[in-house]
Design a protein around this motif. Structure first.
Motif, PDB file in Angstrom:
ATOM      1  N   PRO A 108       0.803  -1.232   0.000  1.00  0.00           N
ATOM      2  CA  PRO A 108       0.000   0.000   0.000  1.00  0.00           C
ATOM      3  C   PRO A 108       0.830   1.274   0.000  1.00  0.00           C
ATOM      4  O   PRO A 108       0.500   2.233  -0.710  1.00  0.00           O
ATOM      5  CB  PRO A 108      -0.823  -0.129   1.284  1.00  0.00           C
ATOM      6  N   ALA A 109       1.902   1.336   0.769  1.00  0.00           N
ATOM      7  CA  ALA A 109       2.673   2.574   0.845  1.00  0.00           C
ATOM      8  C   ALA A 109       3.251   2.964  -0.508  1.00  0.00           C
ATOM      9  O   ALA A 109       3.264   4.147  -0.880  1.00  0.00           O
ATOM     10  CB  ALA A 109       3.787   2.433   1.887  1.00  0.00           C
ATOM     11  N   VAL A 110       3.735   1.982  -1.273  1.00  0.00           N
ATOM     12  CA  VAL A 110       4.298   2.278  -2.591  1.00  0.00           C
ATOM     13  C   VAL A 110       3.205   2.781  -3.534  1.00  0.00           C
ATOM     14  O   VAL A 110       3.382   3.779  -4.250  1.00  0.00           O
ATOM     15  CB  VAL A 110       4.986   1.029  -3.173  1.00  0.00           C
ATOM     16  N   LEU A 111       2.063   2.107  -3.526  1.00  0.00           N
ATOM     17  CA  LEU A 111       0.954   2.547  -4.365  1.00  0.00           C
ATOM     18  C   LEU A 111       0.489   3.954  -3.991  1.00  0.00           C
ATOM     19  O   LEU A 111       0.231   4.793  -4.866  1.00  0.00           O
ATOM     20  CB  LEU A 111      -0.224   1.575  -4.228  1.00  0.00           C
ATOM     21  N   LEU A 112       0.382   4.226  -2.702  1.00  0.00           N
ATOM     22  CA  LEU A 112      -0.103   5.525  -2.262  1.00  0.00           C
ATOM     23  C   LEU A 112       0.865   6.641  -2.639  1.00  0.00           C
ATOM     24  O   LEU A 112       0.441   7.756  -2.966  1.00  0.00           O
ATOM     25  CB  LEU A 112      -0.348   5.509  -0.754  1.00  0.00           C
ATOM     26  N   ALA A 113       2.153   6.368  -2.605  1.00  0.00           N
ATOM     27  CA  ALA A 113       3.123   7.370  -3.045  1.00  0.00           C
ATOM     28  C   ALA A 113       2.912   7.713  -4.514  1.00  0.00           C
ATOM     29  O   ALA A 113       2.954   8.891  -4.915  1.00  0.00           O
ATOM     30  CB  ALA A 113       4.544   6.866  -2.807  1.00  0.00           C
TER      31      ALA A 113
ATOM     32  N   ILE B 187       6.165   0.958   9.604  1.00  0.00           N
ATOM     33  CA  ILE B 187       4.913   1.579   9.172  1.00  0.00           C
ATOM     34  C   ILE B 187       4.914   3.070   9.507  1.00  0.00           C
ATOM     35  O   ILE B 187       4.478   3.909   8.700  1.00  0.00           O
ATOM     36  CB  ILE B 187       3.707   0.880   9.817  1.00  0.00           C
ATOM     37  N   ALA B 188       5.406   3.432  10.692  1.00  0.00           N
ATOM     38  CA  ALA B 188       5.479   4.846  11.065  1.00  0.00           C
ATOM     39  C   ALA B 188       6.368   5.615  10.094  1.00  0.00           C
ATOM     40  O   ALA B 188       6.047   6.748   9.698  1.00  0.00           O
ATOM     41  CB  ALA B 188       5.995   4.986  12.490  1.00  0.00           C
ATOM     42  N   GLU B 189       7.473   5.016   9.690  1.00  0.00           N
ATOM     43  CA  GLU B 189       8.363   5.678   8.728  1.00  0.00           C
ATOM     44  C   GLU B 189       7.714   5.803   7.357  1.00  0.00           C
ATOM     45  O   GLU B 189       7.783   6.863   6.708  1.00  0.00           O
ATOM     46  CB  GLU B 189       9.665   4.893   8.614  1.00  0.00           C
ATOM     47  N   GLN B 190       7.071   4.741   6.900  1.00  0.00           N
ATOM     48  CA  GLN B 190       6.439   4.778   5.579  1.00  0.00           C
ATOM     49  C   GLN B 190       5.348   5.834   5.513  1.00  0.00           C
ATOM     50  O   GLN B 190       5.274   6.616   4.558  1.00  0.00           O
ATOM     51  CB  GLN B 190       5.858   3.406   5.241  1.00  0.00           C
ATOM     52  N   PHE B 191       4.492   5.864   6.542  1.00  0.00           N
ATOM     53  CA  PHE B 191       3.371   6.794   6.488  1.00  0.00           C
ATOM     54  C   PHE B 191       3.794   8.208   6.888  1.00  0.00           C
ATOM     55  O   PHE B 191       3.139   9.179   6.489  1.00  0.00           O
ATOM     56  CB  PHE B 191       2.197   6.258   7.297  1.00  0.00           C
ATOM     57  N   GLY B 192       4.879   8.343   7.616  1.00  0.00           N
ATOM     58  CA  GLY B 192       5.456   9.667   7.806  1.00  0.00           C
ATOM     59  C   GLY B 192       5.985  10.224   6.493  1.00  0.00           C
ATOM     60  O   GLY B 192       5.857  11.418   6.206  1.00  0.00           O
ATOM     61  N   THR B 193       6.573   9.350   5.684  1.00  0.00           N
ATOM     62  CA  THR B 193       7.047   9.768   4.363  1.00  0.00           C
ATOM     63  C   THR B 193       5.879  10.167   3.475  1.00  0.00           C
ATOM     64  O   THR B 193       5.935  11.187   2.768  1.00  0.00           O
ATOM     65  CB  THR B 193       7.857   8.637   3.714  1.00  0.00           C
ATOM     66  N   LEU B 194       4.809   9.371   3.508  1.00  0.00           N
ATOM     67  CA  LEU B 194       3.630   9.716   2.718  1.00  0.00           C
ATOM     68  C   LEU B 194       3.034  11.051   3.165  1.00  0.00           C
ATOM     69  O   LEU B 194       2.602  11.860   2.328  1.00  0.00           O
ATOM     70  CB  LEU B 194       2.586   8.609   2.831  1.00  0.00           C
ATOM     71  N   GLU B 195       3.008  11.288   4.469  1.00  0.00           N
ATOM     72  CA  GLU B 195       2.493  12.557   4.981  1.00  0.00           C
ATOM     73  C   GLU B 195       3.339  13.724   4.471  1.00  0.00           C
ATOM     74  O   GLU B 195       2.809  14.800   4.180  1.00  0.00           O
ATOM     75  CB  GLU B 195       2.473  12.532   6.513  1.00  0.00           C
ATOM     76  N   ALA B 196       4.650  13.515   4.346  1.00  0.00           N
ATOM     77  CA  ALA B 196       5.511  14.558   3.797  1.00  0.00           C
ATOM     78  C   ALA B 196       5.223  14.796   2.317  1.00  0.00           C
ATOM     79  O   ALA B 196       5.350  15.919   1.820  1.00  0.00           O
ATOM     80  CB  ALA B 196       6.985  14.181   4.001  1.00  0.00           C
ATOM     81  N   MET B 197       4.840  13.751   1.615  1.00  0.00           N
ATOM     82  CA  MET B 197       4.530  13.871   0.184  1.00  0.00           C
ATOM     83  C   MET B 197       3.182  14.544  -0.065  1.00  0.00           C
ATOM     84  O   MET B 197       3.022  15.292  -1.033  1.00  0.00           O
ATOM     85  CB  MET B 197       4.510  12.479  -0.459  1.00  0.00           C
TER      86      MET B 197
END
Length: 377
Positions: free
Chosen positions: A86-91, A117-127
């Motif tokens: 999911p994180a890759v798709l969401l990016a 998960i915290a790192e992945q979704f923190g990255t998404l939040e930055a994007m």
């Protein structure tokens, strides 16, 4: 330095515009906010690249037509579902959209270390500041052998039992709030709040809102006790919907996140100009489920293959039951079905998943449903 502050202010403005990130507004004549759950399905004769392109098209259509959010769900070892990450798709989707909320429906937390998960979704939040949701489930999203390979352990039941502890750990990483003396007190999920409190930090402390997902009562009770929003998988567990929603509401305790319960339910729905065509399309998803439930997962069959398939009596009974929970037909019929479901369940939001062989049929379905409710675009 002023440029960095301007960027931070821009992020804060995006977050403020999104409200609390949970409640949406009912668009057009819809009874509640409408959203999209996309399994990023791969049909026979198509590739995963085709499925991802379709996902982008659905997300952009949903944004243009006023749907509130778009989620993808973690599945593994299923040839017909291309949403294992999911994180890759969401990016990727964040780069192709501007306003719609994007999230996981969900990430299966026992498959992952909470810090990751915290790192992945923190990255998404930055994007995509202020646009990211983190929905969490405790099921493996696959069969037991695949779950064991993902988790590198055979003790799968233990992982599910540990879900509340894993959730608490993830929340601490997202908030950067481990107490002094905790073994993880000096560990920080980055991107994350630690960058706001570091010398010279200008980053917002906002992080993605957490949702709990479920198809039974466990997550319903846990979400209620923590005051979190709750998403129920009505699209494959309809018999449990009302009991789970009742349990969530009865268990609910107000929190900093929510002052009152907020429920979302996943709904299988597909509209076509003609009832017969809608039936042809949803039959492809039903045959996919027959094969999955009998240990033969594969690509989503074409309508022609599904119509020609020789269902056994047992399989036919399964298909009839399955399709009885799929709202399908003309746009007016689908609208009425969604209205009735919202009234019957009291759900605060409907998240529509349109499972069919090809991208055009799924895209057209969302357009027709939007038209039926008078949505803009």
């Amino acid at each position: 330095m002023s440029g960095e502050r301007d960027k931070a202010r821009g992020s804060d403005e995006a977050i403020r515009e999104s409200g609390d990130g949970i409640r949406g507004a009912a668009p057009g004549t819809a009874p509640v906010p409408l959203s999209v759950l996309d399994l990023v399905t791969v049909g026979a004769g198509h590739t995963a690249a085709d499925a991802v392109r379709t996902a982008v098209g659905i997300a952009r259509t949903a944004e243009r037509r006023g749907f509130h959010r778009y989620w993808v769900a973690e599945h593994h070892s299923m040839p017909g579902v291309a949403s294992s990450s999911p994180a890759v798709l969401l990016a990727h989707l964040a780069a192709h959209t501007e306003r719609i909320r994007l999230g996981s429906g969900g990430v299966m937390l026992p498959n992952h270390a909470p810090l990751v998960i915290a790192e992945q979704f923190g990255t998404l939040e930055a994007m995509a500041p202020g646009r990211i949701d983190l929905g969490l489930g405790r099921a493996p999203g696959t069969d037991g052998a695949t779950a064991a390979a993902l988790r590198r352990t055979e003790r799968l039941h233990e992982g599910a039992d540990d879900f509340p502890q894993q959730l608490a750990e993830l929340t601490r990483f997202l908030d950067d709030s481990f107490p002094d003396g905790h073994p993880y007190a000096r560990i920080h999920a980055v991107p994350g709040p630690v960058q706001a409190t570091s010398p010279g930090g200008v980053q917002s402390r906002h992080r993605p809102p957490l949702w709990l997902l479920g198809s039974s009562g466990f997550s319903a009770r846990l979400a209620g006790s923590l005051g979190l929003p709750f998403a129920f998988a009505h699209h494959f567990s309809a018999a449990n919907t009302l009991p789970a929603l009742d349990l969530y509401r009865a268990s609910f305790r107000p929190s900093e996140v929510l002052s009152e319960p907020y429920t979302l339910i996943g709904v299988a729905a597909l509209a076509a100009e003609e009832e017969r065509e809608a039936r042809r399309q949803v039959l492809t998803g039903a045959l996919s489920m027959v094969r999955l439930r009998t240990g033969r997962p594969g690509l989503v069959p074409s309508p022609e293959e599904a119509e020609a398939y020789g269902f056994s009596a047992t399989e036919r009974d399964f298909v009839d039951t399955w399709l009885g929970n799929v709202i399908h037909g003309t746009p007016d019929a689908v609208r009425q079905g969604l209205d009735d479901l919202a009234e019957r369940t009291g759900a605060d939001e409907l998240m529509i998943t349109a499972n069919a062989h090809g991208g055009p049929a799924r895209l057209r379905s969302y357009e027709l449903i939007a038209d039926a409710y008078g949505l803009p675009g």
